[in-house]
Design an enzyme around this catalytic site. Structure first.
Site, PDB file in Angstrom:
ATOM      1  N   HIS A  46      -5.955   2.549  -4.263  1.00 25.91           N
ATOM      2  CA  HIS A  46      -5.905   2.781  -2.734  1.00 25.91           C
ATOM      3  C   HIS A  46      -6.529   4.198  -2.456  1.00 25.91           C
ATOM      4  O   HIS A  46      -6.676   4.695  -1.390  1.00 25.91           O
ATOM      5  CB  HIS A  46      -4.596   2.697  -2.247  1.00 25.91           C
ATOM      6  N   ASP A  80       0.993  -1.167   0.032  1.00 20.73           N
ATOM      7  CA  ASP A  80       0.038   0.033   0.024  1.00 20.73           C
ATOM      8  C   ASP A  80       0.643   1.341   0.052  1.00 20.73           C
ATOM      9  O   ASP A  80       2.103   1.178   0.429  1.00 20.73           O
ATOM     10  CB  ASP A  80      -0.860   0.009   1.318  1.00 20.73           C
ATOM     11  N   HIS A  83       3.859  -2.454   3.065  1.00 20.69           N
ATOM     12  CA  HIS A  83       3.834  -1.060   2.526  1.00 20.69           C
ATOM     13  C   HIS A  83       5.190  -0.903   1.878  1.00 20.69           C
ATOM     14  O   HIS A  83       6.199  -1.112   2.428  1.00 20.69           O
ATOM     15  CB  HIS A  83       3.866   0.076   3.729  1.00 20.69           C
ATOM     16  N   HIS A 133      -4.834   9.537   1.093  1.00 16.43           N
ATOM     17  CA  HIS A 133      -4.739   8.727   2.195  1.00 16.43           C
ATOM     18  C   HIS A 133      -5.401   9.336   3.343  1.00 16.43           C
ATOM     19  O   HIS A 133      -4.652   9.811   4.392  1.00 16.43           O
ATOM     20  CB  HIS A 133      -3.403   8.073   2.679  1.00 16.43           C
TER      21      HIS A 133
END
Length: 241
Positions: free
Chosen positions: A103, A52, A198, A107
């Site tokens: 994604h 991610d 990640h 964020h």
């Protein structure tokens, strides 16, 4: 007074419906819905390796080189804002045989209902992945793993399948090391698992991606000894939702 009460009740109902899908994060529901949302695949000898928060020019190239050395492929859940800054790196992911997914654009948590915003931002991110990477994404993972109704419905409308994870390495903390990431992930590294890691520290402790990098050979060795293949979600045989 009654009008105000009805308005509050209606607002509460809307908020409940918006947050209801996020209940998949609760252990009992997560176990029940794992095969549909958490990413438990039907391919018994396969572990879906996912990353991610990238692509990040400071860290993603090191992860790509490590995956090449290990002969592993993965699915990268990209942030639109990060991809916009490094489009060549998005194309490099595809060139090296990895799968790209969505994604979101930023964020951030999406606790409050905003259907128009959710659809607009998710469409923008999906189109960026398609255009800048040269590959149409199939998957969506919400930031923080909080799948609320707005993004869930937007993803469905855009033809994206929402997928969370069944195992993680807690590789985003300042205290993380290669050994700690592996130790945390190891109990979940069984056939059909989806592993969350990640490739960027843009929302994590600075430099935490180095712990991820150090953990990759340990994870790969674990999988080899158990005859498990690390690969992208597209090879994971996920059951239909």
């Amino acid at each position: 007074m009654k009008t105000a009460s009805r308005a509050l009740a209606a607002a509460a109902a809307v908020e409940f419906l918006h947050l209801a899908p996020a209940a998949v994060r609760l252990p009992p529901l997560r176990r029940t819905l794992a095969r549909r949302t958490a990413g438990h695949g039907a391919a018994a000898g396969h572990i879906a390796l996912t990353f991610d928060d990238g692509p990040d020019p400071r860290s993603t190239p090191y992860v790509l080189d490590a995956l090449d050395e290990l002969g592993a492929r993965a699915t990268f859940f990209l942030l639109g804002a990060m991809l916009e800054r490094a489009p060549a790196l998005g194309r490099e992911l595809v060139r090296r045989g990895h799968e790209v997914a969505v994604h979101g654009w930023h964020h951030r948590q999406q606790w409050y209902p905003a259907p128009a915003r959710d659809l607009r931002e998710l469409r923008r991110a999906s189109e960026a992945v398609t255009e800048l990477c040269g590959a149409r994404p199939l998957w969506y993972r919400p930031p923080y793993g909080v799948l609320t109704a707005g993004p869930a419905l937007a993803a469905r409308r855009l033809g994206l399948r929402s997928v969370l994870w069944t195992a993680w390495g807690r590789d985003w903390t300042a205290e993380a090391t290669g050994a700690s990431v592996y130790a945390t992930a190891r109990p979940g590294l069984t056939g059909g698992a989806t592993l969350l890691l990640h490739d960027s520290d843009c929302t994590s402790a600075p430099g935490s991606w180095r712990a991820t990098l150090a953990a990759l050979p340990l994870i790969a060795a674990h999988c080899r000894t158990r005859r498990l293949t690390l690969g992208p979600l597209c090879d994971h045989a996920l059951p239909l939702s």
